[in-house]
Design a protein around this motif. Structure first.
Motif: not given
Length: 332
Positions: A36-44, A168-173, A195-202
């Motif tokens: 999702g937008a602004g979400e961090i998902v860990a693939l483990v 200025e990407p919307e998502l990083i892998v 911090r990048l997630r919180d500030e940029l919505g990344l």
């Protein structure tokens, strides 16, 4: 997630042909995954489980054998022009900053490379300075003319992150983003990503073998084994009350685990030899201990296939034993 996902895969498969008559390797074997937008998902998952192949397919670096990837609700196209536009919005952060950076390029050139590839029409110097500053390299001008060998490991990783941020990407892998760093630096880089997630919505997909890292950074966790997601859900529920025996085994070896370490027996994952039934059953401590037999699911574990888990939601597990404990059949 209640809103539509930013990045989504549906029924994704990546198969590599075998060499010299060997069986094909089903590296990714039916995966639904949403971010999702602004979400961090860990693939483990451990090495060989398919998580890097999945990440490459999501990035468009390899075309899937079947299934599809959508970004912003639009199916990913594999034409060169479409992929170039997509990769401006979705950026990769590699594991080894020393290998990611050209030793002959200054920090400025390394960060500016993406701008030049995409024919950036704005103020290049200002964009590079802003990206370095966001990555925690301040004042940015002090780093412009430095070379990778003049930087610490943490600074090199920040340069790699700045190279991704400059577009200025919307998502990083991020593929094992702190694996090569000292323990003292790992926390700084993880804090930077938050911090990048919180500030940029990344948004971010963090690929890792380390469940401890997932606990510190992720909103959701997807645990992968032999080409499939076997357990997924919010980080708190998956890591405090794991359902799948594989997830339990991964957690048991963490230093802070209250459980004795689980030593997995049998052969490690081989995507060219996927067994019938639950693909983990040959190494499963629940099956070998007799607990699956007591639950009446041992034969199902050995022969009964399990469904592909949904890409998002409150949580799901692909395990006959876990389903029997809940009394409702295989959960997905």
């Amino acid at each position: 997630m209640t809103s539509a996902p930013l990045l989504s895969s549906t029924g994704l498969r990546v198969t590599f042909p075998g060499r010299r008559g060997a069986a094909a390797a089903r590296a990714v074997d039916g995966v639904d995954l949403d971010i999702g937008a602004g979400e961090i998902v860990a693939l483990v998952g451990e090495s060989g489980c398919g998580k890097t192949s999945l990440a490459r397919a999501l990035l468009g670096l390899v075309a899937p054998t079947a299934g599809r990837v959508t970004f912003g609700g639009v199916p990913l196209s594999y034409g060169s022009r479409e992929l170039k536009a997509y990769r401006r919005r979705v950026q990769l952060v590699l594991q080894d900053p020393s290998g990611s950076l050209n030793p002959r390029h200054t920090v400025y050139d390394a960060v500016a490379e993406g701008l030049r590839i995409h024919a950036y029409a704005g103020d290049e110097r200002a964009a590079v300075a802003e990206a370095l500053s966001r990555a925690g390299l301040r004042p940015p001008e002090r780093f412009f003319l430095r070379y990778p060998h003049e930087l610490s490991g943490g600074q090199r990783q920040r340069v790699v992150i700045a190279g991704a941020l400059v577009l200025e990407p919307e998502l990083i892998v991020a593929d094992e983003p702190v694996a090569s760093l000292d323990a003292s630096v790992r926390g700084e880089i993880l804090a930077l990503l938050l911090r990048l997630r919180d500030e940029l919505g990344l948004s971010a997909l963090v690929v890792t073998h380390d469940l401890g890292l997932a606990w510190n950074i992720a909103d959701r966790v997807a645990v992968m084994y032999l080409g499939r997601i076997v357990e997924t859900g919010p980080v708190e529920s998956v890591l405090t009350a794991p359902q799948h025996p594989y997830t339990r085994a991964l957690l048991s070896v963490l230093p802070e685990s209250p459980e004795p370490p689980v030593v997995l027996t049998g052969e490690p994952p081989d995507p060219s030899r996927i067994p019938p039934g639950c693909r983990f059953h040959a190494r499963c401590q629940v099956l070998s201990s007799g607990a699956a037999e007591e639950a009446g699911v041992a034969e199902r574990c050995r022969t009964g296939d399990l469904p592909v888990l949904p890409g998002s939601g409150p949580g799901a597990v692909a395990c006959h034993w876990a389903a029997a404990r809940e009394g409702d059949g295989p959960r997905a």
